[in-house]
Scaffold this motif. Sequence first.
Motif, PDB file in Angstrom:
ATOM      1  N   GLN A  29       0.828  -1.202   0.000  1.00 17.48           N
ATOM      2  CA  GLN A  29       0.000   0.000   0.000  1.00 17.48           C
ATOM      3  C   GLN A  29       0.868   1.259   0.000  1.00 17.48           C
ATOM      4  N   ASP A 135     -11.341  -1.893  -0.626  1.00 20.70           N
ATOM      5  CA  ASP A 135     -10.239  -0.997  -0.947  1.00 20.70           C
ATOM      6  C   ASP A 135     -10.110  -0.905  -2.460  1.00 20.70           C
ATOM      7  N   SER A 213     -12.008   3.799  -2.618  1.00 22.55           N
ATOM      8  CA  SER A 213     -12.722   2.784  -1.848  1.00 22.55           C
ATOM      9  C   SER A 213     -14.182   2.735  -2.283  1.00 22.55           C
TER      10      SER A 213
END
Length: 788
Positions: A29, A135, A213
Amino acid sequence: MTIASPALAQERAAEVDIGASRLDVAIKQLSRQTGTSIGFRESRLATTQVRAVRGRFTASQALERMLLGAAIRARRVAPATYLVEPFVKPPVAARRPPARQRPLAVEPPHGEILVTATKRDIPLGSYPGGVQIVDGSELSAAESLRGTEAIEARIASVASTHLGPGRNKLFIRGIADSSFVGPTQSTVGQYWGNSRITYSAPDPNLRLYDVKSVEVLEGPQGTLYGAGSLGGVVRVVPRSPDLQAFEGSAWGGVLAVQHGKPGMDGGAILNLPLKQDVIGLRALAFGSVEGGYIDDVARHLDDINRVRTFGGRAALRVDPGDDWTVDLNAVAQRIDGDDSQYAERSVGGLDRASSIAQPFRNDYWLVDLVARKRWGSLELTSSLGYAGQYVFERFEGPELADPASPEVQPTKSAAPAAYSQANRIAMTTGEVRLTRRGPNGTGWLLAASLLHNRARTNRRMEVAPFGTPLTGVLNQVEEATLYGEGTIEPLDRFTLTFGGRLTHASLSGSSEDVAEIVAFRIDPGARASRSETRFLPSLAAAYRAADRLTLFARYQQGFRPGGIAVRREYIQRFAGDRVTTLEAGARYRSPSLDFAASVSATQWTDIQADLIDGFGFPTTANAGDGRVLSIGMVSRWRPIAGLELDAALYLNDSKVTERFTVALPADLLTTAIDRLPNVADASGRLGAAYTAPLGTDLELTASGFARYVGKSTLGIGPILGRLQGDYLDTGFELRIGRERRGVSLAVTNLLDARGNRFALGSPFLIRDRDQTTPLRPRAVRLGFDLGF
């Protein structure tokens, strides 16, 4: 040091938002958010737990905070490249981290995910209700291409009709009024960022490229979102412009469909800082051609249902300083379908016999302006948005016996004709809200909003050489709302949330294409403007029994205002409806296991149900009072590094407890409603995702799912009470590459199943033909993605 210092000084800070997790997940991430390359050689490090990092940091600063307290460190081995390796700390006091840049007013606990759809960013562990979050980094280009279908495939509580892209209706947790998109509001509120995207219109099926998201709040959500959120809210959060980094990406793919024609898709994203740290632009363009797979044996045509989709987005962000942020966003998308996607059981699993083409089209556009200002823990948000939608559909049906008197039913030997319906919807929204965030989800929100929605429906019977206008309708709704919510912590680990929403709605309507004296002859009062004032209270409680376990209970209400609808050749009024829900559940989160379960009971009064009128067009009537019971369970398990398994199950039971007599067209005078339509008695999902390194700089990512949708009925009564559902949908995707470039292979409908997703194609033929909507046959997409 003299060599490294200048390089480090050139690092650019970026917005970092990473929860406490395993090292392999966290650095993936962080690489994506900062544009750097981060890796490790020793596989045993993958499961090391690292800290949460949130704020504006360079990659090195973020790594320092993330690895604080762990026996590992990050070493810079090249520009924008870091290697994570074991580190034995010297026996001295740990160094204090540098001061955090632009800190959040209140940091959530380590490992917490923020539920931003609450409009005040409540930590997931403190949120008292059912919620699921996807996500955006988990959505591949192949999944993003599917739009809302990708949300439906990932979240078992979300269901949809399947008339075609840009024509469908969404449901959440069994709150479903009907299978048809008529003049009534949807039971699901759909939002793009801060703005509502639909009111009385079908799901526009916006593509999910470049989103941060997707959040699904199970309903009702009347306090925060007002009318039209009976079942819940689907909120897609797009990525905002980066004010520092010049970057971009592109993707493309070719699609082979078994029993059908090939397709292709592609797109590109560009992020451009127009003025460093002050103004940034992010733009996206995409397009796709999806090959058809339905054959028309009567017209001797193959693969007739090709769909073309083109669109784009643009976002401009201005950061003038003093904690102000201004965002200007634009979204546009067009869907063109050559023909409908239904088959006829008597002809074949992927075949039907039609006399004419039945194309459809959905044009959607949205523009909004959002300004935010922060004062410590306070935040003021002001927004203004405009959304427009044009939906055109053509259906095959029998020619009317007397076009001058459309109330006369067609004869059984009538020649085929084309019936068209065009919906034009325009919605303007404005909102101002002030929020305060405190620890453990405490805080408050006060807001005021205005909404104006105008929906015009025009209908025609198209018979050469002239067409005949049929009765149309214009509905207008204006809403003025005050709402608020507050959360307190009277006892340690125990929070109470109180809320309320006061809405005043003004409704008006008129006829289209025919004289009002004719259209309103049955219900003259329907033409009069009227108003409704509703107050929706809410109460919720959350108890953190342990650091990883939250118990919650919730009481919430929701409503939809009434309106007017065409019933055969006249216009009639329908009343507003209201739901009241009691919900209780539990949520457990740990580094290796996430689990959530909830049970809810909903009472629904004056149910607005979309039916089929005497022509075959959708109409609306109040069907009665009912109740919906639902049980939902969702879990994620990470047994080893790089592997995640997920499972979900939703059970629904709906019943009409007090029936209203509803007049139906044609050969039936009346019918009684026993069960709400389009609510599957059971739905579930099993999924898996695996990530593993291949050598020093390549990575393998694989994922797959199997989703079961249980039995439901299309509508009410002997004609519409056709069974649908009871099918298994499957998919698999494999990607090999680096962080910013790779190739992928995606397969949908692995078993090449047919199923019946929706028992409707043309509502004018439903009495005489057994219509089905099969799953798209097995399809294989070969794609690439690259970034810079």
